[in-house]
Design a protein around this motif. Sequence first.
Motif, PDB file in Angstrom:
ATOM      1  N   PHE A   4      -1.055 -34.817  16.493  1.00 32.23           N
ATOM      2  CA  PHE A   4      -0.762 -33.989  15.326  1.00 32.23           C
ATOM      3  C   PHE A   4      -2.027 -33.848  14.483  1.00 32.23           C
ATOM      4  CE2 PHE A   4       0.820 -33.210  11.034  1.00 32.23           C
ATOM      5  CZ  PHE A   4       1.768 -32.233  11.262  1.00 32.23           C
ATOM      6  N   PRO A   5      -2.356 -32.689  13.920  1.00 27.78           N
ATOM      7  CA  PRO A   5      -1.530 -31.482  13.843  1.00 27.78           C
ATOM      8  C   PRO A   5      -1.753 -30.487  14.976  1.00 27.78           C
ATOM      9  CG  PRO A   5      -3.456 -31.216  12.477  1.00 27.78           C
ATOM     10  CD  PRO A   5      -3.559 -32.588  13.088  1.00 27.78           C
ATOM     11  N   GLY A   6      -2.645 -30.799  15.919  1.00 26.32           N
ATOM     12  CA  GLY A   6      -2.912 -29.852  16.994  1.00 26.32           C
ATOM     13  C   GLY A   6      -3.729 -28.672  16.509  1.00 26.32           C
ATOM     14  N   LYS A   7      -3.497 -27.504  17.074  1.00 25.95           N
ATOM     15  CA  LYS A   7      -4.234 -26.299  16.709  1.00 25.95           C
ATOM     16  C   LYS A   7      -3.618 -25.676  15.457  1.00 25.95           C
ATOM     17  CE  LYS A   7      -5.676 -25.332  21.459  1.00 25.95           C
ATOM     18  NZ  LYS A   7      -5.619 -24.359  22.593  1.00 25.95           N
ATOM     19  N   ILE A   8      -4.489 -25.297  14.530  1.00 22.87           N
ATOM     20  CA  ILE A   8      -4.047 -24.831  13.210  1.00 22.87           C
ATOM     21  C   ILE A   8      -4.295 -23.332  13.079  1.00 22.87           C
ATOM     22  CG2 ILE A   8      -4.399 -25.061  10.713  1.00 22.87           C
ATOM     23  CD1 ILE A   8      -5.360 -27.925  11.256  1.00 22.87           C
ATOM     24  N   ALA A   9      -3.335 -22.644  12.449  1.00 22.99           N
ATOM     25  CA  ALA A   9      -3.482 -21.211  12.191  1.00 22.99           C
ATOM     26  C   ALA A   9      -3.205 -20.910  10.722  1.00 22.99           C
ATOM     27  CB  ALA A   9      -2.526 -20.402  13.063  1.00 22.99           C
ATOM     28  N   ILE A  10      -4.027 -20.029  10.166  1.00 24.69           N
ATOM     29  CA  ILE A  10      -3.775 -19.449   8.849  1.00 24.69           C
ATOM     30  C   ILE A  10      -3.086 -18.111   9.072  1.00 24.69           C
ATOM     31  CG2 ILE A  10      -4.801 -18.521   6.739  1.00 24.69           C
ATOM     32  CD1 ILE A  10      -5.141 -21.476   6.826  1.00 24.69           C
ATOM     33  N   MET A  11      -1.973 -17.902   8.375  1.00 23.36           N
ATOM     34  CA  MET A  11      -1.186 -16.680   8.527  1.00 23.36           C
ATOM     35  C   MET A  11      -1.287 -15.880   7.233  1.00 23.36           C
ATOM     36  SD  MET A  11      -0.162 -17.575  11.537  1.00 23.36           S
ATOM     37  CE  MET A  11       1.090 -16.389  12.011  1.00 23.36           C
ATOM     38  N   GLY A  12      -2.169 -14.883   7.220  1.00 20.71           N
ATOM     39  CA  GLY A  12      -2.373 -14.078   6.028  1.00 20.71           C
ATOM     40  C   GLY A  12      -3.849 -13.892   5.738  1.00 20.71           C
ATOM     41  N   GLY A  13      -4.173 -12.807   5.025  1.00 22.97           N
ATOM     42  CA  GLY A  13      -5.581 -12.497   4.805  1.00 22.97           C
ATOM     43  C   GLY A  13      -5.984 -12.373   3.355  1.00 22.97           C
ATOM     44  N   GLY A  14      -5.155 -12.845   2.416  1.00 16.60           N
ATOM     45  CA  GLY A  14      -5.447 -12.710   0.998  1.00 16.60           C
ATOM     46  C   GLY A  14      -6.332 -13.814   0.455  1.00 16.60           C
ATOM     47  N   SER A  15      -6.417 -13.894  -0.868  1.00 11.96           N
ATOM     48  CA  SER A  15      -7.310 -14.857  -1.504  1.00 11.96           C
ATOM     49  C   SER A  15      -6.865 -16.300  -1.259  1.00 11.96           C
ATOM     50  CB  SER A  15      -7.416 -14.577  -3.002  1.00 11.96           C
ATOM     51  OG  SER A  15      -6.152 -14.623  -3.630  1.00 11.96           O
ATOM     52  N   SER A  77      -0.941 -21.848  18.615  1.00 10.62           N
ATOM     53  CA  SER A  77      -1.085 -22.759  17.473  1.00 10.62           C
ATOM     54  C   SER A  77       0.090 -23.721  17.393  1.00 10.62           C
ATOM     55  CB  SER A  77      -1.188 -21.966  16.173  1.00 10.62           C
ATOM     56  OG  SER A  77      -2.235 -21.013  16.229  1.00 10.62           O
ATOM     57  N   ASP A  78      -0.177 -24.896  16.801  1.00  4.84           N
ATOM     58  CA  ASP A  78       0.858 -25.918  16.603  1.00  4.84           C
ATOM     59  C   ASP A  78       1.290 -26.019  15.144  1.00  4.84           C
ATOM     60  OD1 ASP A  78       0.706 -27.056  19.397  1.00  4.84           O
ATOM     61  OD2 ASP A  78      -1.363 -27.389  18.741  1.00  4.84           O
ATOM     62  N   LEU A  79       0.340 -25.829  14.239  1.00  2.00           N
ATOM     63  CA  LEU A  79       0.608 -25.850  12.801  1.00  2.00           C
ATOM     64  C   LEU A  79       0.323 -24.474  12.231  1.00  2.00           C
ATOM     65  CD1 LEU A  79       1.106 -27.201  10.012  1.00  2.00           C
ATOM     66  CD2 LEU A  79      -1.319 -27.858  10.024  1.00  2.00           C
ATOM     67  N   LEU A  80       1.330 -23.857  11.628  1.00  2.00           N
ATOM     68  CA  LEU A  80       1.201 -22.524  11.046  1.00  2.00           C
ATOM     69  C   LEU A  80       1.221 -22.650   9.532  1.00  2.00           C
ATOM     70  CD1 LEU A  80       3.846 -20.704  13.289  1.00  2.00           C
ATOM     71  CD2 LEU A  80       1.379 -20.923  13.718  1.00  2.00           C
ATOM     72  N   ILE A  81       0.161 -22.171   8.889  1.00  2.00           N
ATOM     73  CA  ILE A  81       0.073 -22.208   7.424  1.00  2.00           C
ATOM     74  C   ILE A  81       0.286 -20.792   6.912  1.00  2.00           C
ATOM     75  CG2 ILE A  81      -1.360 -22.803   5.432  1.00  2.00           C
ATOM     76  CD1 ILE A  81      -2.971 -24.656   7.342  1.00  2.00           C
ATOM     77  N   PHE A  82       1.473 -20.534   6.378  1.00  2.00           N
ATOM     78  CA  PHE A  82       1.807 -19.191   5.906  1.00  2.00           C
ATOM     79  C   PHE A  82       1.337 -19.007   4.465  1.00  2.00           C
ATOM     80  CE2 PHE A  82       4.610 -19.091   9.556  1.00  2.00           C
ATOM     81  CZ  PHE A  82       4.601 -17.740   9.911  1.00  2.00           C
ATOM     82  N   SER A 107       4.357 -23.893   4.290  1.00  2.00           N
ATOM     83  CA  SER A 107       4.422 -22.703   3.443  1.00  2.00           C
ATOM     84  C   SER A 107       3.534 -22.876   2.216  1.00  2.00           C
ATOM     85  CB  SER A 107       5.859 -22.419   3.009  1.00  2.00           C
ATOM     86  OG  SER A 107       5.875 -21.376   2.038  1.00  2.00           O
ATOM     87  N   ALA A 108       2.614 -21.940   2.049  1.00  3.43           N
ATOM     88  CA  ALA A 108       1.808 -21.862   0.825  1.00  3.43           C
ATOM     89  C   ALA A 108       2.211 -20.631   0.026  1.00  3.43           C
ATOM     90  CB  ALA A 108       0.324 -21.803   1.188  1.00  3.43           C
ATOM     91  N   ILE A 109       3.414 -20.128   0.301  1.00  4.22           N
ATOM     92  CA  ILE A 109       3.930 -18.917  -0.341  1.00  4.22           C
ATOM     93  C   ILE A 109       4.639 -19.305  -1.624  1.00  4.22           C
ATOM     94  CG2 ILE A 109       5.506 -16.964  -0.092  1.00  4.22           C
ATOM     95  CD1 ILE A 109       5.086 -17.207   2.955  1.00  4.22           C
ATOM     96  N   LYS A 110       4.225 -18.692  -2.729  1.00  2.50           N
ATOM     97  CA  LYS A 110       4.808 -19.046  -4.034  1.00  2.50           C
ATOM     98  C   LYS A 110       5.807 -17.980  -4.455  1.00  2.50           C
ATOM     99  CE  LYS A 110       0.928 -21.952  -5.182  1.00  2.50           C
ATOM    100  NZ  LYS A 110      -0.006 -22.463  -6.190  1.00  2.50           N
ATOM    101  N   GLY A 111       6.822 -17.819  -3.599  1.00  2.00           N
ATOM    102  CA  GLY A 111       7.845 -16.827  -3.867  1.00  2.00           C
ATOM    103  C   GLY A 111       9.046 -17.074  -2.980  1.00  2.00           C
TER     104      GLY A 111
END
Length: 332
Positions: A4-15, A77-82, A107-111
């Motif tokens: 863990f956490p394996g391969k990591i992905a960022i999901m999104g292209g904003g700030s 990917s193994d870990l998805l960071i939205f 989830s890093a989504i504040k909504g």
Amino acid sequence: MENFPGKIAIMGGGSWATALAKIVLSNQPEMNWYMRRQEVIEEFKQAKHNPSYLSAVTFDTERIHFSTDINEIVDRSDLLIFATPSPFFKNHLKQLRVPLRDKTILSAIKGLVPDENMLITDYLAECYQVSLDRLAVIAGPCHAEEVALGRLSYLTLACKDLDRARALAPIFTNDFMRTSCSRDVRGMEYASVLKNIYAIVAGICHGMKYGDNFQAVFISNAIKEMQRFLGSAHTLPRDISDSAYLGDLLVTAYSRYSRNRTFGSMIGKGYSVKTAQLEMEMIAEGYYGAKCIYEINERYQVDMPILDTLYAILYERQSPQAVIRRMTETFK
């Protein structure tokens, strides 16, 4: 959790996605990155920075695998960071053909998910069969712009499986970032929505020339309102003065980097809601959050005069001057 956490992905292209990518790459040799537009990816590769957000942050793009294909990124990917804006979250997932149930999702989504009025983690658990033990959130007083500058910041990782949260923490810990862990997933998710709502109202009051004395009283009433709602919506022990709650509220309500405060300030200065939205370069999540929480609170019936005030301004088109004045009469 071997490997863990394996391969990591960022999901999104904003700030915020870009800031998180900077943190991840300070600890990981490589990562995957899902972005919606191919032309942005091509410009990113050429310029070595995000062409649209936090352009001062440079990246070693040889360590990043970019793709506009969400299925490709999820599959490898193994870990998805939205970190996508909440109004677009469902549309991104509609493209998925790869199952999520074996992934760890942060989830890093504040909504909230609009229409359904669901927390991101609840939506993933119900609609994509992701175990709650594999769902985590990240929150705290952490503006993307200050991450870009390498300024000392603090984040909290929450997961029902506290060991998983602790295993995630080193990914987000470096010379300028400190992390702590919690089990209060739902409380932190709701708090992340509420602080954006309160930041818009703080901005409206600032635009209407209410001073620092009033803003201090406003914040003290806002944190009490947040505590009342969290106590009804998710009865888990928590210290509301922790940075994931009070700290995030303070920075979002006061900071010049806060898009929600900026949006509110424009309304307070006389802009219509529509005009303020058109002039904003980024989404003010609190606009959508206000409607979601207002509708959710029809079930809980918590006393929330600040929320009610913002809903009246944004969705009932009532005069900010009149409803803000009524709100101030409820304060102590």
